[in-house]
Scaffold this active site. Structure first.
Site, mmCIF file in Angstrom:
data_model
loop_
_atom_site.group_PDB
_atom_site.id
_atom_site.type_symbol
_atom_site.label_atom_id
_atom_site.label_comp_id
_atom_site.label_asym_id
_atom_site.label_seq_id
_atom_site.Cartn_x
_atom_site.Cartn_y
_atom_site.Cartn_z
ATOM 1 N N THR A 167 27.286 11.870 -5.645
ATOM 2 C CA THR A 167 28.559 11.320 -5.142
ATOM 3 C C THR A 167 28.354 9.936 -4.538
ATOM 4 O O THR A 167 29.133 9.009 -4.762
ATOM 5 C CB THR A 167 29.172 12.272 -4.089
ATOM 6 O OG1 THR A 167 29.448 13.518 -4.727
ATOM 7 C CG2 THR A 167 30.456 11.723 -3.500
ATOM 8 N N GLU B 199 30.579 15.718 5.556
ATOM 9 C CA GLU B 199 30.659 14.999 4.276
ATOM 10 C C GLU B 199 29.986 13.628 4.383
ATOM 11 O O GLU B 199 29.324 13.173 3.461
ATOM 12 C CB GLU B 199 32.121 14.811 3.845
ATOM 13 C CG GLU B 199 32.842 16.073 3.481
ATOM 14 C CD GLU B 199 32.328 16.716 2.206
ATOM 15 O OE1 GLU B 199 31.236 17.317 2.263
ATOM 16 O OE2 GLU B 199 33.007 16.644 1.172
HETATM 17 N N1 HSE Z 1 37.026 11.896 -3.473
HETATM 18 C C1 HSE Z 1 35.600 12.052 -3.567
HETATM 19 C C2 HSE Z 1 35.088 11.123 -4.649
HETATM 20 C C3 HSE Z 1 35.284 13.477 -3.904
HETATM 21 O O1 HSE Z 1 35.696 11.107 -5.726
HETATM 22 O O2 HSE Z 1 34.100 10.424 -4.443
HETATM 23 C C4 HSE Z 1 33.833 13.771 -4.090
HETATM 24 O O3 HSE Z 1 33.697 15.154 -4.477
#
Ligand code: HSE
Length: 313
Positions: free
Chosen positions: A188, A135
């Site tokens: 993201t 990630e």
């Molecule tokens: N918790 C992470 C965010 C998840 O909200 O950035 C990304 O899929």
């Protein structure tokens, strides 16, 4: 069959992270969509990526840069088998950069596949630590709220990232998830940059109440409590600007019977929870029509909560 000729194909599910009130600490898995990975031992001395299908050419084929092969390389280092030849083939069955845990599904499928070839040499916690590194490679931050439900299935709470402490939660039987992915781009990495780094104590108090309420609702199978806990006063007001008409969409979903509605992960996908499949289908239709009225195409999925996590197929 000798170890060297072994080949395995694994499915791992898409996931909805945050679940509105639990930024970086809550997530759940769905039955559909999900990614598939084939892994096989080879005579070579390194990890190779044979092909990636269904990504429209956007993912890197360099084994060090692609998250699936990169986590497999790290897995081999972790168990002291860095000279082992492994060939990987990735089947993307969901859009990249969708907010539905696309990179997590691929990395978890890859790790589950290689670990199965090695007869479960590592336990799920070690696999999760490797998946979190995937990630980090994908979005710059090793958050665990997609990889954990992708690995364990069901709803998962990340009580702590350092040290990692993940808790699998109860799944109310009637919950159905609607996932709608509009064809707009939200990275993201960027969606994390716009979030405020500090929050007032009074906002934190509201958020804590909702997270605790949501988890209590899961255990009590109290759908009203789950619904009224699906509120986020910290992240959603900022990120919602990335999704056209977000609050109209939310109202339409609630008017159509959703118990709660929000951004899936960092978006652009949105999701709703409801108590039956018919309502879930109605919600996807209403949301897709709204996107279409703005000339935005979308994909949709209706699914029960996936309780199993990855599986050999
Ligand atoms: N918790 C992470 C965010 C998840 O909200 O950035 C990304 O899929």
């Amino acid at each position: 069959m000798s170890n060297d000729s072994k080949s395995i194909k694994v499915f791992a599910p898409a996931t909805v992270a945050n679940v509105v009130c639990g930024f970086d600490v809550l997530g759940f898995a769905v039955n559909t969509p999900g990614d598939e990975v084939i892994a096989r031992f080879t005579d070579k001395k390194n990890v190779t990526l044979k092909a990636i299908h269904g990504d429209e050419g956007v993912l890197p084929l360099d084994p060090e840069k692609n998250t699936v092969s990169a986590v497999v390389i790290n897995y081999l280092k972790r168990i002291g088998e860095e000279n082992r030849g492994v060939e990987i083939e990735l089947f993307k069955k969901m859009p990249v950069g969708s907010g539905m845990g696309s990179s997590a599904a691929s990395t978890v499928a890859g790790l589950f596949a290689i670990n199965t070839l090695y007869e479960n040499r590592l336990d799920y916690k070690d696999l999760l630590l490797l998946a979190m590194e995937g990630e980090r490679l994908a979005c710059g931050q090793g958050h665990a709220d997609n990889v954990s439900p992708a690995m364990l299935g069901g709803f998962v709470l990340i009580r702590s990232h350092h040290p990692l402490d993940v808790i699998k939660l109860s799944v109310p039987k009637q919950l159905v998830c609607s996932l709608i992915h509009p064809h707009i781009e939200v990275q993201t990495r960027e969606a994390r940059k716009i979030i405020r780094k500090q929050i007032p104590l009074k906002d934190a108090v509201v958020q804590w109440g909702n997270i605790a309420g949501f988890i209590s609702g899961l255990y009590r199978e109290d759908y009203d409590l789950i619904g009224r806990s699906m509120q986020d006063i910290i992240i959603e007001p900022v990120r919602s600007i990335l999704i056209p008409d977000f609050y109209s969409l939310k109202q339409k979903a609630l008017d159509s019977g959703a118990i709660g509605f929000g951004i899936s992960g960092s978006g652009p996908a949105v999701f709703a929870l409801s108590r039956d499949e018919q309502t879930a289908k109605k919600i996807t239709k209403v949301i897709q029509q709204h996107f279409q009225s703005q000339d935005i195409d979308s994909d949709s999925y209706v699914s029960l909560i996936n309780e199993e996590g990855p599986k050999v197929i």
